[in-house]
Design a protein around this motif. Structure first.
Motif, PDB file in Angstrom:
ATOM      1  N   UNK A  29       0.697  -1.167  -0.035  1.00 55.93           N
ATOM      2  CA  UNK A  29      -0.042  -0.073   0.083  1.00 55.93           C
ATOM      3  C   UNK A  29       0.846   1.267  -0.094  1.00 55.93           C
ATOM      4  N   UNK A  30       0.874   1.945  -0.987  1.00 55.78           N
ATOM      5  CA  UNK A  30       1.726   3.224  -0.987  1.00 55.78           C
ATOM      6  C   UNK A  30       1.299   4.297  -0.087  1.00 55.78           C
ATOM      7  N   UNK A  31       0.310   4.194   0.804  1.00 53.84           N
ATOM      8  CA  UNK A  31       0.144   5.289   1.899  1.00 53.84           C
ATOM      9  C   UNK A  31       0.885   4.676   2.922  1.00 53.84           C
ATOM     10  N   UNK A  32       1.476   3.585   3.078  1.00 62.66           N
ATOM     11  CA  UNK A  32       2.287   2.941   4.345  1.00 62.66           C
ATOM     12  C   UNK A  32       3.408   3.736   4.309  1.00 62.66           C
ATOM     13  N   UNK A  33       4.308   3.998   2.908  1.00 61.61           N
ATOM     14  CA  UNK A  33       5.298   4.772   2.703  1.00 61.61           C
ATOM     15  C   UNK A  33       5.319   5.768   1.761  1.00 61.61           C
ATOM     16  N   UNK A  34       4.617   6.968   2.327  1.00 62.61           N
ATOM     17  CA  UNK A  34       4.250   8.090   1.210  1.00 62.61           C
ATOM     18  C   UNK A  34       5.329   8.760   0.735  1.00 62.61           C
ATOM     19  N   UNK A  35       6.727   8.580   1.372  1.00 65.20           N
ATOM     20  CA  UNK A  35       7.952   9.261   0.812  1.00 65.20           C
ATOM     21  C   UNK A  35       8.605   8.457  -0.260  1.00 65.20           C
ATOM     22  N   UNK A  65      11.377   1.586   4.958  1.00 64.30           N
ATOM     23  CA  UNK A  65      11.571   1.413   6.419  1.00 64.30           C
ATOM     24  C   UNK A  65      10.658   0.257   6.747  1.00 64.30           C
ATOM     25  N   UNK A  66       9.982  -0.455   6.046  1.00 61.19           N
ATOM     26  CA  UNK A  66       9.036  -1.316   6.576  1.00 61.19           C
ATOM     27  C   UNK A  66       9.689  -2.841   6.681  1.00 61.19           C
ATOM     28  N   UNK A  67      10.938  -2.713   6.039  1.00 59.01           N
ATOM     29  CA  UNK A  67      11.866  -4.043   6.282  1.00 59.01           C
ATOM     30  C   UNK A  67      12.742  -3.953   7.340  1.00 59.01           C
ATOM     31  N   UNK A  68      12.745  -2.972   8.076  1.00 57.54           N
ATOM     32  CA  UNK A  68      13.638  -2.564   9.169  1.00 57.54           C
ATOM     33  C   UNK A  68      12.648  -2.432  10.476  1.00 57.54           C
ATOM     34  N   UNK A  69      13.044  -3.323  11.857  1.00 58.08           N
ATOM     35  CA  UNK A  69      12.278  -2.967  12.893  1.00 58.08           C
ATOM     36  C   UNK A  69      12.375  -1.560  13.215  1.00 58.08           C
ATOM     37  N   UNK A  70      11.420  -0.808  14.031  1.00 53.51           N
ATOM     38  CA  UNK A  70      11.504   0.557  14.344  1.00 53.51           C
ATOM     39  C   UNK A  70      12.655   0.411  15.532  1.00 53.51           C
ATOM     40  N   UNK A  71      12.704  -0.446  16.331  1.00 58.15           N
ATOM     41  CA  UNK A  71      13.607  -0.582  17.337  1.00 58.15           C
ATOM     42  C   UNK A  71      15.072  -0.529  16.836  1.00 58.15           C
TER      43      UNK A  71
END
Length: 250
Positions: A29-35, A65-71
């Motif tokens: 979904x493009x809205x997940x990563x709009x940048x 960024x979805x492929x990298x855990x936020x922590x």
């Protein structure tokens, strides 16, 4: 397409080319990563060339960024190119490798809620690299009681780091927290697609949810020194409350 994506694509000689993480880009979904224009990013890859060709390595510098855990990549910081989410590839696992794909029908014996699709792992695997974990590597991670050497899904505090252990994505789309030290029988059953799966209530077993606290000794020492410096003068002040003062002239 009636199936999960293959773990990686292969060339005519069967050599791995690109990871499933690249193949998913046009369907996110493009809205997940709009940048980031994920479709355009996908189109820039030369899919007939290996993932580590000069051209493809340059494109891979843009890490979704979805492929990298936020922590692992705190908000506001550019994520590294190492992925936090990996498949488990091998005989008996959901991902068979060799460019072959698994269908939902293949999971009928276990049911999709009893098979691990992806595992959270702070690996050294580049997000475009056609490499994931083997069955034995995944089993070792799931049963590891937690050494604190490589924090998974961590909350970093001033005095301690709290290592909560990995999350898993199941084949039915749900996400569960396994924590550290899952028993070997349950972990092995979750990784296999043809064994009937673990008991239905496996995820509610509190004994499988373990948090490892890792003290940050350097900060403990700093705090101790600060308190020592702050408290040490107090007995002197209590014994000589007027010491150092200039008494007024009589």
């Amino acid at each position: 397409f009636g199936s999960f994506p293959p773990a990686h694509t292969v060339d005519a000689d069967g050599r791995p080319l690109h990871s499933w993480r690249v193949l998913l880009l046009p369907y996110i979904d493009p809205e997940i990563l709009p940048d980031i224009d994920l479709r355009q990013l996908y189109d820039e890859f030369r899919l007939d060339d290996p993932w580590d060709s000069p051209h493809n390595l340059e494109i891979a510098k843009t890490t979704p960024s979805i492929y990298v855990c936020p922590s692992r990549a705190p908000p506001g910081e550019k994520p590294e190119d190492r992925t936090s989410y990996v498949a488990i590839v091998g005989d008996g696992a959901l991902w068979s490798g060799g460019g072959m794909a698994t269908t939902i029908h293949d999971l009928l014996r276990n049911g999709s809620a009893r098979n691990i699709l992806l595992l959270e792992s702070y690996s050294a695997i580049a997000w475009t690299e056609p490499r994931d974990l083997s069955f034995d590597e995944a089993l070792a991670q799931l049963t590891d009681p937690g050494s604190g050497e490589d924090l998974l899904h961590a909350d970093r505090g001033y005095l301690c780091d709290y290592d909560y252990g990995p999350h898993v994505l199941l084949a039915d789309g749900s996400v569960r927290h396994l924590g550290h030290g899952t028993d070997s029988e349950t972990a092995s059953s979750l990784l296999q697609i043809n064994d009937g799966g673990p008991d239905q209530d496996w995820a509610s077993n509190d004994d499988a949810i373990g948090t490892v606290n890792i003290p940050r000794y350097g900060n403990w020492i700093r705090l101790a020194v600060f308190l020592l410096v702050a408290i040490l003068p107090l007995p002197w002040v209590w014994s000589y409350p007027t010491s150092g003062r200039n008494d007024p002239e009589p």
